[in-house]
Design an enzyme around this catalytic site. Structure first.
Site, mmCIF file in Angstrom:
data_model
loop_
_atom_site.group_PDB
_atom_site.id
_atom_site.type_symbol
_atom_site.label_atom_id
_atom_site.label_comp_id
_atom_site.label_asym_id
_atom_site.label_seq_id
_atom_site.Cartn_x
_atom_site.Cartn_y
_atom_site.Cartn_z
ATOM 1 N N LYS A 3 0.840 -1.212 0.000
ATOM 2 C CA LYS A 3 0.000 0.000 0.000
ATOM 3 C C LYS A 3 0.874 1.262 0.000
ATOM 4 C CE LYS A 3 -2.053 -1.075 3.864
ATOM 5 N NZ LYS A 3 -1.315 -2.330 4.117
ATOM 6 N N GLU A 57 -1.671 5.025 6.275
ATOM 7 C CA GLU A 57 -2.215 4.453 7.519
ATOM 8 C C GLU A 57 -3.553 5.098 7.884
ATOM 9 O OE1 GLU A 57 -0.809 1.863 8.662
ATOM 10 O OE2 GLU A 57 1.251 1.975 7.932
ATOM 11 N N GLN A 82 -6.364 3.923 8.392
ATOM 12 C CA GLN A 82 -7.206 3.209 9.375
ATOM 13 C C GLN A 82 -7.063 3.759 10.789
ATOM 14 O OE1 GLN A 82 -4.436 1.881 8.046
ATOM 15 N NE2 GLN A 82 -3.187 1.230 9.757
ATOM 16 N N CYS A 100 2.158 -20.443 2.584
ATOM 17 C CA CYS A 100 2.018 -21.233 1.354
ATOM 18 C C CYS A 100 2.351 -20.480 0.074
ATOM 19 C CB CYS A 100 0.599 -21.796 1.258
ATOM 20 S SG CYS A 100 -0.622 -20.514 0.930
#
Ligand code: ADP
Ligand code: MG
Length: 220
Positions: free
Chosen positions: A40, A107, A109, A166
């Site tokens: 981001k 940032e 949030q 994974c």
């Protein structure tokens, strides 16, 4: 001078029409969201640098809480950086963005819900507003003002990291230290990128369940 096509409309001189383009153009909101390590901040820096190349006046902000790497710059996990100003609340951007054509916010949030109204005001004033932020917290729940911002944004980019278990595309952030606060500022010391399959919302509860299952199996 009166225009030939529409006699009642005044024809603009070159200078006047340039002023209208500058001050009356439509602004908009762009949101860059995704998990931690998904790029981001890198993407925000890329867009801001391109705006600078186009000689647009840019201004970048970040919330006071994010003091991980620098007080004066936004910094990505890949160590790219761009100068920024620290602010305590979203409304500080209104007075500090007077001159800016392009505004970057990292940032997002961590701001209150007033971030949405502030971004709307800035975009209404003809500015390009680019907000980067986590869309989900470590429990995969919507985070702060980002979900509401997504509903009013013109452009949305969802970035994905690489799952450390994974290698699949990772949309979630795994907290790897024991803390149940929603906000715990940190990087690889506290968090990992994980896909849906390998993200564990509540590792303690999972360990307890596993223990109980083993006890049950032994009792049988
Ligand atoms: P964000 O702002 O979304 O947290 P950054 O832009 O700061 O992300 O950092 C992205 C960079 O993080 C990547 O280019 C890569 O160098 C690094 N990185 C570290 N761990 C991962 C991971 N698991 N998946 C993807 N990138 C990672
Ligand atoms: Mg970031």
């Amino acid at each position: 001078m009166v225009s030939k096509e529409n006699p009642s409309r005044k024809k603009l001189s070159m200078n006047e029409s340039l002023q209208i383009r500058t001050f009356k153009r439509a602004g908009h909101i762009e949101v860059i969201c995704g998990s931690m390590f998904s790029g981001k901040t890198e993407e925000l820096i890329r867009r801001i640098r391109r705006a600078e190349i186009a000689r647009q006046r840019v201004k970048v902000f970040k919330p006071k809480i994010d003091n991980r790497f620098s007080e004066f710059e936004i910094v990505s996990h890949s160590e790219q950086s761009f100068p920024s100003e620290v602010i305590s609340s979203a409304d500080e951007m209104l007075e500090k963005s007077f001159d800016a054509e392009v505004i970057g916010i990292d940032e997002g949030q961590f701001f209150g819900n007033d971030l949405v109204e502030v971004c709307q005001n800035l975009a209404d004033a003809g500015k390009r507003v680019i907000v980067a932020g986590l869309d989900q917290d470590y429990k995969a729940q919507p985070f702060g003002p980002i979900p509401d911002l997504l509903s009013v944004a013109e452009y949305i980019t969802k970035t994905l990291a690489v799952c450390v278990v994974c290698g699949a595309p990772a949309n979630r952030t795994q907290r790897i230290t024991a803390s149940s606060q929603q906000i715990l500022v940190g990087a690889t010391n506290h968090y990992e990128a994980r896909c849906r399959l390998h993200h564990i919302v509540n590792p303690e509860a999972q360990n307890e369940n596993a223990g109980a299952r083993e006890e049950n199996a032994e009792a049988k």
